[in-house]
Write a protein that holds these residues in place. Structure first.
Motif, short mmCIF file in Angstrom:
data_model
loop_
_atom_site.label_atom_id
_atom_site.label_comp_id
_atom_site.label_asym_id
_atom_site.label_seq_id
_atom_site.Cartn_x
_atom_site.Cartn_y
_atom_site.Cartn_z
N UNK B 128 -4.38 17.16 -62.34
CA UNK B 128 -5.75 17.61 -62.55
C UNK B 128 -5.90 18.51 -63.77
N UNK B 129 -4.79 18.85 -64.38
CA UNK B 129 -4.83 19.79 -65.49
C UNK B 129 -4.81 19.07 -66.83
N UNK B 130 -5.31 19.76 -67.84
CA UNK B 130 -5.19 19.24 -69.19
C UNK B 130 -3.74 19.39 -69.64
N UNK B 131 -3.34 18.65 -70.67
CA UNK B 131 -1.95 18.76 -71.13
C UNK B 131 -1.54 20.19 -71.46
N UNK B 132 -2.37 20.91 -72.16
CA UNK B 132 -2.01 22.28 -72.53
C UNK B 132 -1.94 23.18 -71.31
N UNK B 133 -2.88 22.99 -70.38
CA UNK B 133 -2.84 23.78 -69.16
C UNK B 133 -1.58 23.47 -68.37
N UNK B 134 -1.24 22.21 -68.35
CA UNK B 134 -0.05 21.78 -67.61
C UNK B 134 1.21 22.42 -68.19
N UNK B 135 1.29 22.43 -69.51
CA UNK B 135 2.44 23.03 -70.16
C UNK B 135 2.53 24.52 -69.82
N UNK B 136 1.41 25.18 -69.91
CA UNK B 136 1.41 26.62 -69.64
C UNK B 136 1.76 26.92 -68.18
N UNK B 137 1.24 26.10 -67.28
CA UNK B 137 1.53 26.32 -65.86
C UNK B 137 3.02 26.13 -65.58
N UNK B 164 -5.62 29.32 -70.88
CA UNK B 164 -5.17 28.07 -70.25
C UNK B 164 -4.77 28.31 -68.80
N UNK B 165 -4.06 29.40 -68.57
CA UNK B 165 -3.61 29.68 -67.21
C UNK B 165 -4.80 29.98 -66.29
N UNK B 166 -5.73 30.75 -66.82
CA UNK B 166 -6.88 31.09 -65.98
C UNK B 166 -7.68 29.84 -65.63
N UNK B 167 -7.90 29.01 -66.61
CA UNK B 167 -8.66 27.78 -66.35
C UNK B 167 -7.88 26.82 -65.47
N UNK B 168 -6.56 26.83 -65.64
CA UNK B 168 -5.75 25.95 -64.79
C UNK B 168 -5.87 26.36 -63.33
N UNK B 169 -5.79 27.64 -63.08
CA UNK B 169 -5.91 28.09 -61.70
C UNK B 169 -7.29 27.80 -61.15
N UNK B 170 -8.29 27.98 -61.99
CA UNK B 170 -9.65 27.66 -61.57
C UNK B 170 -9.77 26.17 -61.23
N UNK B 171 -9.19 25.35 -62.08
CA UNK B 171 -9.23 23.91 -61.83
C UNK B 171 -8.51 23.55 -60.55
N UNK B 172 -7.39 24.19 -60.33
CA UNK B 172 -6.62 23.89 -59.12
C UNK B 172 -7.42 24.23 -57.88
#
Lengths: 268, 190
Positions: B128-137, B164-172
């Motif tokens: 569900x994450x973008x590539x950059x978000x995925x890398x950061x996570x 990226x991390x904040x948006x990744x967690x929000x997306x999750x």
């Protein structure tokens, strides 16, 4: 909630990493890699060559575009001076002290674009464009630090610079150093560049130079004097040619533009 | 000039020995990192080999032996990011956890069913994450890197990493239903 989710991420990623498949094969480091499909894990050299050739074209086109764009600034560039009817004449070149130190001979020997381009080495710079250097007889890239005693202004074409191959033994002692290349080329200008598009190249043959001028930054006067073609060319130390005291005694832009697009500058 | 060349060769020879040792000891971890980011074992293998090949060709770029892993990791992440951006179909990014076509990857002492909930959770989460978000996570929560270290490894600014991390967690949190999250957290608490 956020803390729990982050903990879950940590544990979940750990579990997921442990379930990673086992790599099929780890080749020996440094050994040539051969794949069944014939592909290479590295960029093929021919691709690199194509990229380098494209960079050469872009830079030459950019140099030409900039040299043209410099015309409206109140100076007559080599481009304009090369128009039919602009007959150049031999003129003495005064040094910084005012004493004549050489003269231009518009009918002197000239370097062909093919010869010049054959020893050009494109070197990508940090700005994303390409600097050009010229190789010495042993293949080393020549460096700053020599004064120019002979100078040529060569008219050639983009196609000649692009396509020139082979060697030019009589030029291998000449160093080319392009300065003040534009950071980015204009797509509109580049698209109008053809093989027949003329370009002007300044070539200098040097014998000896000031020891305190070892970098481009230490030769600002020389750069500014020759800025109209957006590159400088320094030669290499050779015998039997008198030396100049300082690159600043290179003819000024006004001197060069008054002399015409091609010619040979000979020191006294 | 010749002296400089000889000096360069000496430095390269010395560093290549270090590079070879790092290749032996670090390639599996780098492979897992690439696999987590890409979800594709074959691409992960290629990327890791490419990264170590670059290290082998230019060992002098690493200033100290203890920086080799960071250097290779940076290459792996950059290559993985490039692969992400060139992929046409996002579906290829899906991690194959339960239905791993290779059938490999399970160590002898590892229960393939253990932690399957976590792996499913992560598989869905990463997709569900973008590539950059995925890398950061992956860098943040698997490698355990700090934000600054993630920034160094990825080339992002620290602020970008945090974003990226904040948006990744929000997306999750948005992707996963409240019930699912609650279930997972309840299982996690047991």
């Amino acid at each position: 909630m956020p803390v729990d989710l982050e903990d879950r991420l940590t544990k979940g990623l750990g579990d997921l990493a442990r379930s990673a498949p086992v790599p099929r094969h780890w080749p020996e480091l440094g050994a040539p890699v051969i794949r069944l499909d014939g592909s290479s894990p590295r960029r093929p050299r021919r691709v690199t060559a194509v990229v380098a050739a494209a960079a050469v074209i872009i830079v030459v086109a950019t140099v030409f575009a900039v040299s043209r764009s410099s015309q409206p600034r109140g100076t007559t560039s080599l481009n304009a001076a090369s128009e039919p009817g602009a007959a150049p004449s031999s003129t003495e070149i005064p040094s910084a002290s005012g004493a004549p130190m050489g003269h231009w001979d518009p009918n002197g020997p000239r370097l062909s674009g093919d010869e010049l381009a054959s020893v050009l080495k494109p070197v990508p710079n940090k700005y994303g464009s390409v600097d050009f250097q010229l190789l010495g007889p042993d293949g080393d890239v020549l460096t700053w630090g020599q004064g120019v005693v002979e100078m040529y202004v060569v008219k050639t074409t983009v196609g000649a610079l692009e396509n020139a191959k082979g060697s030019a033994k009589h030029l291998v002692d000449i160093l080319v150093y392009f300065t003040r290349l534009p950071r980015a080329s204009s797509p509109s200008s580049a698209s109008s560049i053809q093989d027949s598009t003329p370009v002007w190249v300044v070539v200098g043959r040097a014998v000896a130079g000031p020891d305190d001028c070892t970098t481009s930054q230490q030769c600002p006067a020389a750069q500014s004097d020759l800025g109209f073609v957006d590159f400088l060319i320094y030669g290499r130390r050779t015998a039997n040619v008198p030396s100049l005291s300082h690159p600043a005694s290179i003819p000024s832009q006004a001197d060069l533009t008054a002399l015409g697009p091609v010619g040979r500058w000979t020191p006294n | 000039m010749m002296d400089k060349r000889r000096a360069s060769d000496d430095e390269r020879g010395l560093s290549r020995a270090v590079a070879a040792r790092c290749y032996e000891t670090g390639r599996d971890a780098m492979f897992r990192l690439a696999w987590l980011v890409l979800g594709d074992a074959y691409s992960a293998e290629e990327i890791v080999q490419e990264a170590y090949t670059r290290l082998w060709e230019h060992p002098e770029r690493v200033l100290a032996p203890d920086r080799v892993d960071a250097y290779v990791r940076s290459i792996v992440l950059n290559l993985a990011r490039s692969r992400h951006t060139t992929r046409v179909r996002r579906g290829r990014l899906s991690l194959r956890v339960v239905n791993d076509p290779t059938g490999a990857g399970r160590t002898a002492d590892h229960d393939p069913m253990a932690g399957v909930d976590n792996r499913e959770f992560m598989s869905n989460a990463l997709d569900a994450l973008s590539p950059n978000q995925r890398i950061c996570v992956v860098c943040r929560y698997w490698l355990g890197l700090t934000d600054n270290e993630v920034a160094e490894a990825t080339g992002f600014a620290v602020g970008t990493v945090k974003t990226h991390l904040r948006r990744a967690l929000t997306t999750l949190r948005k992707t996963l239903s409240d019930t699912e999250v609650a279930t997972l957290e309840a299982n996690h608490a047991r």
